[in-house]
Scaffold this active site. Structure first.
Site, PDB file in Angstrom:
ATOM      1  CG  HIS A 103     -18.582 -54.069 -22.531  1.00  0.00           C
ATOM      2  ND1 HIS A 103     -19.915 -53.893 -22.228  1.00  0.00           N
ATOM      3  CD2 HIS A 103     -18.562 -54.908 -23.588  1.00  0.00           C
ATOM      4  CE1 HIS A 103     -20.655 -54.603 -23.057  1.00  0.00           C
ATOM      5  NE2 HIS A 103     -19.858 -55.229 -23.896  1.00  0.00           N
ATOM      6  CG  ASP A 133     -21.514 -51.803 -20.159  1.00  0.00           C
ATOM      7  OD1 ASP A 133     -20.384 -51.434 -20.503  1.00  0.00           O
ATOM      8  OD2 ASP A 133     -22.095 -52.773 -20.689  1.00  0.00           O
ATOM      9  CB  SER A 210     -21.665 -55.076 -26.633  1.00  0.00           C
ATOM     10  OG  SER A 210     -21.698 -56.237 -25.873  1.00  0.00           O
TER      11      SER A 210
END
Length: 385
Positions: A103, A133, A210
């Protein structure tokens, strides 16, 4: 595609989820280029070390330079920021490889990586996989610090100390925080149709973390930070993709990617067995009343199974799913209309059907006033820019 509730840095929701050229040379040169493309070998290391080093400071010092900041761009405009972890290199190609979250790079067409010494380099997408992911990028050069993958995250013990290094808020690269493992292999629902088994930790995690690293106190890479609960009154609920899962996906993305040594570009890798339906659904209206459900936008990736088959403004009246395994009975969703059916019901019907490659979806549609049956056989999906 399954709709993942991942949000890049700067955005907040319930979850903050924080992929043959011609040659003018001789035939021998062309053959060598093809050989290199088909045999991308990445040197990476593993460790099962759980013992603390002499101090947390020493551990951080030993792994700090393996973590980078990533800025993702779309049409030369900054789209989002995150983190990444250098994990290996290819001496033949003079390339280093870093893992991040899918993402962080999704829907973007160029990437810049900021190293721990503030050097900024361009990165290329090696491959990405939305379901796990995970994505892999490459950068030029092989003189970097690389993290060592922890060999078996199923053995992680609750209460063990962890170190998080990343780029919180997308503006604070190289930030360090510490905490413990709160739970291992926690099943987390990331959308209506998809769960992930993640490492739960109380370490401070924010948007921009992230793709960053979760190390144990010995400096082994145990997870890739990808999520946190974010809500008023909730603190200390962060999550990371276990190294066991991440490394498996990383290996598939690298092994299926093809590198063009002349252009120095990638044909992106993929995870075997992944399929994708690239359409989005929406409603048509008559006045203020919903009248039908149809295709709001069509697939744009040519490896999406529905590419060039379902088109914008097609109106759906029924869906039949037939399985390659003929022992499994077909399933049906009929009488689809905006009065009794919702978009969510259609997505749920499809994504709860346990589909695999070569299974078939048959859509009964109305297109330009004419009834049609559109047959879609699921095929291998490859994420690319």
């Amino acid at each position: 595609m399954k709709k993942m509730k991942y949000i890049l840095s700067g955005f907040l929701l319930c979850f903050l989820f924080i992929f043959c050229s011609c040659s003018n040379g001789t035939k021998d040169k062309t053959d060598k280029e093809v050989e290199l493309k088909d045999k991308v070998q990445v040197e990476s290391t593993y460790t099962n070390t759980t013992l603390n080093s002499s101090s947390i400071v020493d551990t951080i010092d030993s792994v700090y330079s393996s973590v980078v900041a990533i800025d993702s761009y779309l049409n030369n405009n900054l789209y989002g920021s995150g983190s990444g972890v250098l994990f290996g290199k290819s001496k033949d190609l003079n390339l280093s490889f870093l893992v991040t979250c899918h993402h962080v790079i999704e829907n973007c067409d160029s990437f810049k990586v900021t190293l721990s010494d503030d050097t900024i380099v361009n990165a290329l997408l090696v491959g990405g996989d939305a379901e796990s992911d995970i994505a892999v990028l490459s950068i030029e050069g092989i003189e970097y610090t690389y993290a060592s993958w922890f060999s078996d995250t199923d053995t992680l013990q609750l209460g063990s100390g962890v170190i998080c290094i990343g780029n919180p808020l997308g503006t604070l690269p190289g930030s360090v925080s510490t905490g413990i493992i709160s739970y291992n292999n926690r099943k987390i629902k990331v959308d209506d149709y998809h769960t992930m088994n993640l490492i739960q930790t109380d370490v401070a995690i924010n948007s921009g973390n992230s793709g960053g690293a979760l190390f144990n106190y010995a400096g082994a890479l145990i997870g890739i930070v990808n999520a946190k609960y974010s809500s008023s009154g909730i603190e200390g609920l962060g999550f990371a993709i276990p190294a066991n899962q991440a490394k498996k996906i990383v290996d598939e993305l690298v092994q299926t990617a093809i590198y063009n040594t002349k252009d120095r570009t990638w044909q992106t890798g993929f995870v075997n067995g992944r399929w994708n339906l690239g359409f989005t659904l929406g409603y048509s209206y008559g006045g203020f009343t919903r009248t039908s459900i149809g295709i709001a936008s069509a697939a744009t990736n040519s490896t999406s199974s529905d590419y060039d088959l379902l088109l914008a403004n097609d109106r759906i009246s029924a869906i039949t799913i037939t399985y390659k395994d003929t022992s499994k009975p077909s399933i049906y969703m009929s009488n689809i209309n905006a009065q009794t059916t919702t978009v969510e019901m259609i997505y749920s019907f499809i994504y709860s059907a346990n589909l695999n490659l070569e299974d078939t979806l048959i859509f009964d549609i109305m297109r330009n006033g004419e009834s049609k049956k559109i047959s879609i056989e699921l095929k291998q999906y490859r994420y690319f820019i």
